[in-house]
Design an enzyme around this catalytic site. Structure first.
Site, short mmCIF file in Angstrom:
data_model
loop_
_atom_site.label_atom_id
_atom_site.label_comp_id
_atom_site.label_asym_id
_atom_site.label_seq_id
_atom_site.Cartn_x
_atom_site.Cartn_y
_atom_site.Cartn_z
NE ARG A 23 -2.59 0.87 3.55
CZ ARG A 23 -3.32 0.49 4.59
NH1 ARG A 23 -4.58 0.13 4.42
NH2 ARG A 23 -2.82 0.50 5.80
CE LYS A 74 -2.42 4.41 7.13
NZ LYS A 74 -3.70 4.69 7.78
CD GLU A 119 -11.94 5.41 4.27
OE1 GLU A 119 -11.35 4.99 5.27
OE2 GLU A 119 -11.36 5.78 3.24
N1 PLP Z 1 -9.41 4.20 6.41
C1 PLP Z 1 -8.51 5.15 6.71
C2 PLP Z 1 -8.73 6.52 6.20
C3 PLP Z 1 -7.39 4.83 7.49
O1 PLP Z 1 -6.49 5.76 7.80
C4 PLP Z 1 -7.24 3.50 7.95
C5 PLP Z 1 -6.09 3.13 8.77
O2 PLP Z 1 -5.13 2.63 8.34
C6 PLP Z 1 -8.19 2.54 7.57
C7 PLP Z 1 -9.27 2.93 6.81
C8 PLP Z 1 -8.04 1.10 7.97
O3 PLP Z 1 -6.99 0.49 7.25
P1 PLP Z 1 -6.20 -0.73 7.85
O4 PLP Z 1 -7.21 -1.78 8.16
O5 PLP Z 1 -5.28 -1.13 6.77
O6 PLP Z 1 -5.51 -0.25 9.06
C1 COI Z 2 -4.48 2.84 11.52
O1 COI Z 2 -5.50 2.20 11.75
O2 COI Z 2 -3.36 2.33 11.53
C2 COI Z 2 -4.53 4.23 11.19
O3 COI Z 2 -3.71 4.67 10.48
C3 COI Z 2 -5.59 5.01 11.81
C4 COI Z 2 -5.17 6.31 12.45
C5 COI Z 2 -4.37 6.18 13.67
C6 COI Z 2 -4.68 7.33 11.50
#
Ligand code: PLP
Ligand code: COI
Length: 339
Positions: free
Chosen positions: A82, A184, A220
């Site tokens: 990612r 991200k 989201e």
């Molecule tokens: N959506 C956003 C905007 C995020 O910053 C995150 C955090 O990482 C997620 C969703 C969830 O992603 P993940 O499950 O990869 O942590």
């Molecule tokens: C995560 O779930 O790792 C995120 O990045 C969420 C937040 C702390 C920005």
């Protein structure tokens, strides 16, 4: 001193640890492995691309101490990939997966005393990639820094795993078609701070963002993906480019299907979600957080008397069980950190 940490009162906040990792490269140069150094402030040019134009990405991942006394990451290759996709989008040199994995492993190894015991938290690992070289015009920076630091964490939302109340943001959006919502990018997060603070001051845990085109579909929850369930079917917003492809989201889709639960990745209108039987949000930080209510203007939809729903509970137990190694890692998601 980590000996004094009260693991049971950990929240999602920063505890400085011992060691961080930094690698640097030029715009068109290959990455070479970086160095470990004491955790602390670093030097950066006032004209750095990241400071002036937001040329930066972050990742969020967790290392767990498991019931088998192993230390594992959950799907770290997905975080590496990612970040590579984000690097392409922000015109930065992608960090090779091998360097990424080696860096996060070293940071965990060097900060082991900060890793919470099994089931009492995790070590949050925060890789950053930034344009660190000076640039005055709006253009990619001439050099880049890849950095990793770690910190022990507990639950993301206040109140631990109790159900959260969310407010639909009607004035603000997180991402627009063609923008950077699908990666991200650090710049995706500051515009959410004001809406989130406003919602928190009214007693909500976070905001839910709708799509910027029709203002009808859920995208989201702050920094977590959204799911709801109706009549035994699980629904989650489809990845349209404006939603971050969460690794937890993907894992839960796979887990649910493995359990024989139908999952639909589709447009999920706020109206539909507010009529669902249960809802939750998920992410590395948020894990699975059950949603107790969603409010839109003056309409409030509540789920399950504030108790997590059946599907939510089942998926939570399976996900956390795999991460703690109390359940079989049927998908081969765990990556052992050699100690
Ligand atoms: N959506 C956003 C905007 C995020 O910053 C995150 C955090 O990482 C997620 C969703 C969830 O992603 P993940 O499950 O990869 O942590
Ligand atoms: C995560 O779930 O790792 C995120 O990045 C969420 C937040 C702390 C920005």
């Amino acid at each position: 001193m980590s000996e004094e940490i009260d693991w049971d009162s950990l929240t999602f906040s920063l505890t400085p640890t011992d060691t961080m990792y930094i690698a640097e490269t030029g715009m068109d140069e290959a990455w070479t492995p970086g160095d470990l150094m004491p955790y602390g402030d670093m030097k950066i040019s006032p004209a750095a691309g990241v400071l002036n134009y937001g040329q930066g990405l972050f990742e969020g991942m967790k290392a767990f101490r498991t019931s088998k006394d192993r230390v594992v990451f959950f799907r770290p290759d997905e975080n590496a990939r990612r970040m590579q996709r984000g690097a392409d989008r922000l015109k930065m040199p992608p960090v090779p997966e091998s360097i990424f994995i080696d860096a996060v492993e070293q940071c965990v190894q060097q900060n082991l005393r900060w890793l919470p015991p099994c089931g009492r938290g995790a070590m949050y690992v925060r890789p950053l990639l930034m344009g660190s070289g000076p640039i005055l015009g709006v253009a990619p920076a001439p050099s880049y820094r890849f950095l990793v630091y770690v910190t022990p964490v507990g639950p993301y939302f206040k109140g631990g795993v109790s159900a959260i109340d969310l407010l639909i943001s009607e004035e603000h959006h997180r991402a627009a078609p063609g923008g950077s919502g699908g990666v991200k990018a650090i710049g995706n997060y500051a515009p959410g701070m004001m809406p989130s603070k406003n919602a928190k001051s009214k007693g909500y845990a976070e905001v839910i963002y709708l799509d910027a085109e029709t203002h009808t579909c859920i995208e989201e929850v702050g920094a977590a993906n959204f799911f709801c369930a109706k009549d035994g079917v699980l629904y989650t917003p489809e990845l349209t480019g404006t939603i971050l492809p969460g690794i937890t989201r993907d894992s839960l889709i796979q887990l649910a299907r493995h359990n024989g639960i139908e999952v639909k990745e589709t447009r999920v209108t706020a109206e539909f979600a507010m009529g669902a039987d249960e809802a939750f949000c998920c992410g590395t930080a948020a894990v699975i957080s059950p949603i107790g209510s969603i409010t839109k203007s003056d309409v409030k939809a509540s789920y399950g008397d504030g108790k997590p729903g059946e599907l939510t509970t089942k998926l939570y137990n399976q996900l956390v069980g795999i991460q703690n190694e109390t359940e079989d890692d049927v998908f081969g998601w765990l990556h052992e950190v050699p100690l």
